[in-house]
Motif scaffolding. Structure first.
Motif, mmCIF file in Angstrom:
data_model
loop_
_atom_site.group_PDB
_atom_site.id
_atom_site.type_symbol
_atom_site.label_atom_id
_atom_site.label_comp_id
_atom_site.label_asym_id
_atom_site.label_seq_id
_atom_site.Cartn_x
_atom_site.Cartn_y
_atom_site.Cartn_z
ATOM 1 N N ALA A 6 0.857 -1.192 0.000
ATOM 2 C CA ALA A 6 0.000 0.000 0.000
ATOM 3 C C ALA A 6 0.892 1.241 0.000
ATOM 4 C CB ALA A 6 -0.896 0.011 1.238
ATOM 5 N N VAL A 7 0.392 2.346 -0.519
ATOM 6 C CA VAL A 7 1.150 3.596 -0.496
ATOM 7 C C VAL A 7 1.363 4.014 0.957
ATOM 8 C CG1 VAL A 7 1.100 6.056 -1.057
ATOM 9 C CG2 VAL A 7 0.338 4.380 -2.748
ATOM 10 N N ARG A 8 2.598 4.366 1.285
ATOM 11 C CA ARG A 8 2.868 4.900 2.622
ATOM 12 C C ARG A 8 3.211 6.384 2.552
ATOM 13 N NH1 ARG A 8 6.762 3.137 7.627
ATOM 14 N NH2 ARG A 8 6.041 4.827 8.957
ATOM 15 N N PHE A 9 4.147 6.726 1.668
ATOM 16 C CA PHE A 9 4.538 8.124 1.516
ATOM 17 C C PHE A 9 4.416 8.499 0.044
ATOM 18 C CE2 PHE A 9 7.196 6.782 5.232
ATOM 19 C CZ PHE A 9 6.499 7.523 6.189
ATOM 20 N N ASP A 10 3.508 9.401 -0.245
ATOM 21 C CA ASP A 10 3.191 9.811 -1.607
ATOM 22 C C ASP A 10 4.167 10.884 -2.113
ATOM 23 O OD1 ASP A 10 1.165 9.993 -3.900
ATOM 24 O OD2 ASP A 10 1.300 12.082 -3.178
ATOM 25 N N ARG A 11 4.534 10.752 -3.384
ATOM 26 C CA ARG A 11 5.483 11.683 -4.010
ATOM 27 C C ARG A 11 5.059 13.139 -3.827
ATOM 28 N NH1 ARG A 11 9.353 11.818 -8.100
ATOM 29 N NH2 ARG A 11 9.287 13.681 -9.388
ATOM 30 N N ALA A 12 3.829 13.459 -4.135
ATOM 31 C CA ALA A 12 3.366 14.853 -4.058
ATOM 32 C C ALA A 12 3.107 15.289 -2.614
ATOM 33 C CB ALA A 12 2.106 15.034 -4.895
ATOM 34 N N THR A 13 2.408 14.464 -1.874
ATOM 35 C CA THR A 13 1.989 14.841 -0.521
ATOM 36 C C THR A 13 3.145 14.889 0.467
ATOM 37 O OG1 THR A 13 -0.143 13.805 -0.932
ATOM 38 C CG2 THR A 13 0.436 14.234 1.376
ATOM 39 N N HIS A 14 4.024 13.899 0.420
ATOM 40 C CA HIS A 14 5.056 13.774 1.442
ATOM 41 C C HIS A 14 6.465 14.179 1.004
ATOM 42 C CE1 HIS A 14 1.886 10.795 2.579
ATOM 43 N NE2 HIS A 14 1.963 11.530 3.662
ATOM 44 N N PHE A 15 6.708 14.201 -0.289
ATOM 45 C CA PHE A 15 8.056 14.496 -0.783
ATOM 46 C C PHE A 15 8.113 15.749 -1.655
ATOM 47 C CE2 PHE A 15 8.320 9.764 -0.261
ATOM 48 C CZ PHE A 15 9.272 9.748 0.746
ATOM 49 N N ALA A 16 7.025 16.492 -1.740
ATOM 50 C CA ALA A 16 6.981 17.718 -2.541
ATOM 51 C C ALA A 16 7.491 17.477 -3.963
ATOM 52 C CB ALA A 16 7.770 18.837 -1.865
ATOM 53 N N GLY A 17 7.196 16.273 -4.497
ATOM 54 C CA GLY A 17 7.579 15.946 -5.860
ATOM 55 C C GLY A 17 9.046 15.622 -6.061
ATOM 56 N N ARG A 18 9.848 15.546 -4.991
ATOM 57 C CA ARG A 18 11.295 15.353 -5.109
ATOM 58 C C ARG A 18 11.764 13.929 -4.863
ATOM 59 N NH1 ARG A 18 11.438 19.854 -1.480
ATOM 60 N NH2 ARG A 18 10.961 21.687 -2.686
ATOM 61 N N HIS A 19 10.850 13.022 -4.609
ATOM 62 C CA HIS A 19 11.220 11.630 -4.325
ATOM 63 C C HIS A 19 10.048 10.770 -4.767
ATOM 64 C CE1 HIS A 19 11.966 7.968 -1.989
ATOM 65 N NE2 HIS A 19 13.188 8.405 -1.737
ATOM 66 N N ASP A 20 10.339 9.603 -5.291
ATOM 67 C CA ASP A 20 9.274 8.706 -5.730
ATOM 68 C C ASP A 20 8.427 8.231 -4.553
ATOM 69 O OD1 ASP A 20 10.112 8.901 -8.342
ATOM 70 O OD2 ASP A 20 11.268 7.036 -8.295
ATOM 71 N N THR A 21 7.186 7.903 -4.852
ATOM 72 C CA THR A 21 6.292 7.344 -3.849
ATOM 73 C C THR A 21 6.912 6.102 -3.233
ATOM 74 O OG1 THR A 21 4.329 8.224 -4.945
ATOM 75 C CG2 THR A 21 3.997 6.288 -3.534
ATOM 76 N N GLU A 22 6.797 5.990 -1.933
ATOM 77 C CA GLU A 22 7.276 4.814 -1.199
ATOM 78 C C GLU A 22 6.063 3.958 -0.838
ATOM 79 O OE1 GLU A 22 10.343 3.765 -0.251
ATOM 80 O OE2 GLU A 22 11.598 5.514 -0.676
ATOM 81 N N PHE A 23 6.101 2.709 -1.275
ATOM 82 C CA PHE A 23 5.037 1.763 -0.968
ATOM 83 C C PHE A 23 5.411 0.985 0.289
ATOM 84 C CE2 PHE A 23 4.493 2.691 -5.376
ATOM 85 C CZ PHE A 23 3.124 2.701 -5.558
#
Length: 164
Positions: free
Chosen positions: A133-150
């Protein structure tokens, strides 16, 4: 090949190994040193002929110590292809320090196929569930600077106890 708990002197070798293993995030040398000391019971060093060729960092989250969180798995190019990642995970899960864990959790980016294979293989070997499942979303949690972490959660069977 020996698998063991890290010690403070392993810090520089761990830092160098992680730097050689993209796409792993490089942490500060101090962070790696703390992992080698304060979290030694939940980290693994693989050593061959005096050289650190593998590393697992993990911890029991204070908010949920019934889970072992595996932060990073690094294997040097010289030690790939022999199943070292799986051997290190098995060694970690066999430790008394994680005996109470009911699940292993980790996070993986979509593109990290080596990690997906490693953790899927662990779940198969242990006959365990594998949930993603998504844990840390690229846009929400990384301000677009890191890929989504599942988030990956692998159920760990309860140990067999003598009920006589």
């Amino acid at each position: 090949m020996s698998l063991r708990r890290p010690i403070a002197a392993d810090g520089p070798a761990v830092t160098a190994l992680i730097a050689e293993c993209p796409p792993l995030d490089t942490n500060s040398a101090y962070c790696n040193l703390l992992q080698c000391t304060d979290f030694a019971e939940t980290c693994v060093i693989a050593e061959r002929e005096g050289e650190v060729v593998g590393w697992i960092s993990g911890y029991l989250p204070p908010s949920n110590p019934s889970r072992i969180f595996v932060w990073q798995v690094a294997v040097s190019a010289a030690a790939r292809g022999i199943g070292l990642g799986g051997q290190m995970l098995d060694a970690l899960l066999d430790r008394q320090a994680v005996a109470g864990a009911r699940a292993l959790t980790t996070t993986i980016t979509e593109a990290n196929t080596a990690s997906w294979r490693l953790f899927e293989s662990l779940a198969r070997r242990r006959g365990a569930s594998f949930v993603r499942a998504v844990r840390f979303d690229r846009a929400t949690h990384f301000a677009g600077r890191h890929d989504t972490e599942f988030a990956v959660t692998i159920g760990l069977p309860r140990p067999v106890t003598d009920q006589a």
